[in-house]
Scaffold this active site. Structure first.
Site, short mmCIF file in Angstrom:
data_model
loop_
_atom_site.label_atom_id
_atom_site.label_comp_id
_atom_site.label_asym_id
_atom_site.label_seq_id
_atom_site.Cartn_x
_atom_site.Cartn_y
_atom_site.Cartn_z
N GLU A 268 -60.71 -38.99 96.99
CA GLU A 268 -60.32 -40.15 96.19
C GLU A 268 -61.32 -41.27 96.39
OE1 GLU A 268 -56.56 -42.20 96.70
OE2 GLU A 268 -55.51 -40.28 96.80
N GLU A 322 -50.76 -45.16 86.74
CA GLU A 322 -49.42 -44.66 87.09
C GLU A 322 -48.49 -45.87 87.12
OE1 GLU A 322 -49.56 -41.26 90.14
OE2 GLU A 322 -51.47 -42.30 90.42
N LYS A 325 -45.90 -46.70 90.08
CA LYS A 325 -46.29 -46.82 91.49
C LYS A 325 -45.87 -48.18 92.03
CE LYS A 325 -49.86 -44.89 93.43
NZ LYS A 325 -51.24 -44.50 93.81
N GLU A 331 -52.47 -51.24 92.05
CA GLU A 331 -52.05 -49.85 92.25
C GLU A 331 -51.75 -49.15 90.92
OE1 GLU A 331 -51.54 -47.75 95.04
OE2 GLU A 331 -52.84 -49.24 95.98
#
Length: 361
Positions: A268, A322, A325, A331
């Site tokens: 990542e 996302e 999240k 985030e």
């Protein structure tokens, strides 16, 4: 002997100097993370079609979603699947559970779906759960045993993913070291990885380094932009970007423990394009600079100072935002693509777009 035009001569020498820069349709070192903590993602079939239109050749899943694994069948795209931290105790203690897990999530789809790596757990070694740490290696071994029994041991690797917090020291890169308190457990994991040829998977994020040191010079260093560089006092190597420094800190830690042959994979890395008002660093401009320059750096095949001449397999975070999240706004703002499949910003991943390179002349 026929004469060559100036353009032909230039291209001939260019191709000798940079044989891997030809065009980005087959760059196996560029991957992407496909997280699913969201309620607005496009169907897996649409995502598979999107990926085929890019130079992305590997996708990392955090679980083993059957719809996605099936949708990626016969695309040639390499797939990383994950066993959750919650599965580790059963995988470690029950070989039958491990067999069932591998049969359901791997053998049911392979080889049409090109599963290349199984990650057992995520950031376990930097957690506070000593019990889970002790179960990690037995879980990985049981998964490996099932693969071996199915004659897939050499084709599908077994690893686990670490955060940069697994290092107690990383600056300068030559001083990189693992936590002495967990060194016995780490040594066991690394011996397993050396014996099976599996990669050490790490999550370096220059974004977080910049948040703790938000100076303009640090931002340029993190974004692969012109800067004065930072000299490693241990070996006098000058680093021109934070990504190389973080990856080489991991290389130094592996070397110091005697595991020079264990390869590194960046599981990542990324940069958010938006965030909360009090967050330092998120912006479209910074995200495009980081990810675009990272891709150009990988394509250049320059490598890092301690691993020159090759590019570490790197999975960019992330394919989509996302929206469910938790945590700060950043985030939920790492996606390179939107749910309607349009680009959030262009980093030259489309097969139809021109390839960007770093300034290498």
């Amino acid at each position: 002997m026929p004469t060559l035009s100036h353009a032909s001569i230039f291209f001939f020498f260019f191709s000798l100097l940079f044989p891997s820069l030809h065009f980005a349709n087959s760059q196996s070192f560029i991957g992407i993370n496909y997280g699913q903590v969201a309620n607005n993602l496009p169907p897996p079939e649409a995502t598979a079609k999107l990926l085929k239109s890019t130079s992305i050749e590997k996708v990392r899943l955090y679980g083993a979603d059957p719809g996605i694994i099936k949708a990626l069948a016969n695309t040639g795209i390499g797939i990383v699947i994950g066993a959750a931290n919650g599965d580790i105790p059963a995988l470690a203690s029950d070989p039958n559970f491990a067999a069932q897990w591998v049969n359901s999530n791997v053998i049911a789809y392979y080889p049409a779906s090109k599963i290349i790596l199984i990650t057992v757990g995520n950031e376990v070694m930097s957690s506070t759960d000593k019990n889970l740490m002790s179960q990690l290696l037995p879980a990985m071994q049981n998964v490996q045993n099932v693969l071996n029994a199915a004659s897939l041991g050499g084709k599908i690797k077994v690893s686990t993913v670490h955060s940069m917090a697994v290092l107690t020291q990383s600056d300068p890169p030559s001083s990189g070291a693992f936590d002495p308190a967990t060194s016995d457990t780490m040594r066991g994991l690394l011996e397993f990885q050396r014996n099976t040829g599996s990669p050490f998977a790490i999550n370096p994020y220059p974004f977080f380094a910049y948040q703790s040191d938000p100076r303009p010079e640090t931002l340029a260093y993190c974004l692969f932009q012109p800067n004065s560089g930072r000299v490693d006092s241990g070996n006098n190597i000058k680093y021109m970007n934070m990504f190389d420094a973080q990856v080489d800190a991991v290389r130094s830690a592996l070397n110091a423990m005697g595991f020079k042959e264990v390869e590194i994979v960046v599981a990542e890395t990324g940069w958010p394009y938006s965030g909360d008002a009090n967050e330092v660093g998120p912006s479209i401009e910074n995200a495009k600079a980081y990810n675009g320059n990272l891709i150009a750096h990988l394509r250049s095949m320059v490598g890092t100072p301690l691993m020159p001449g090759k590019s570490v397999d790197t999975y960019i975070f992330a394919l989509y935002d996302e929206n469910l999240k938790p945590g700060p706004g950043s985030e939920r703002a790492f996606g390179l693509f939107k749910p309607d499949l349009s680009m959030t910003y262009d980093v030259s991943l489309s097969k139809s777009s021109p390839v960007r390179f770093e300034s290498i002349f």
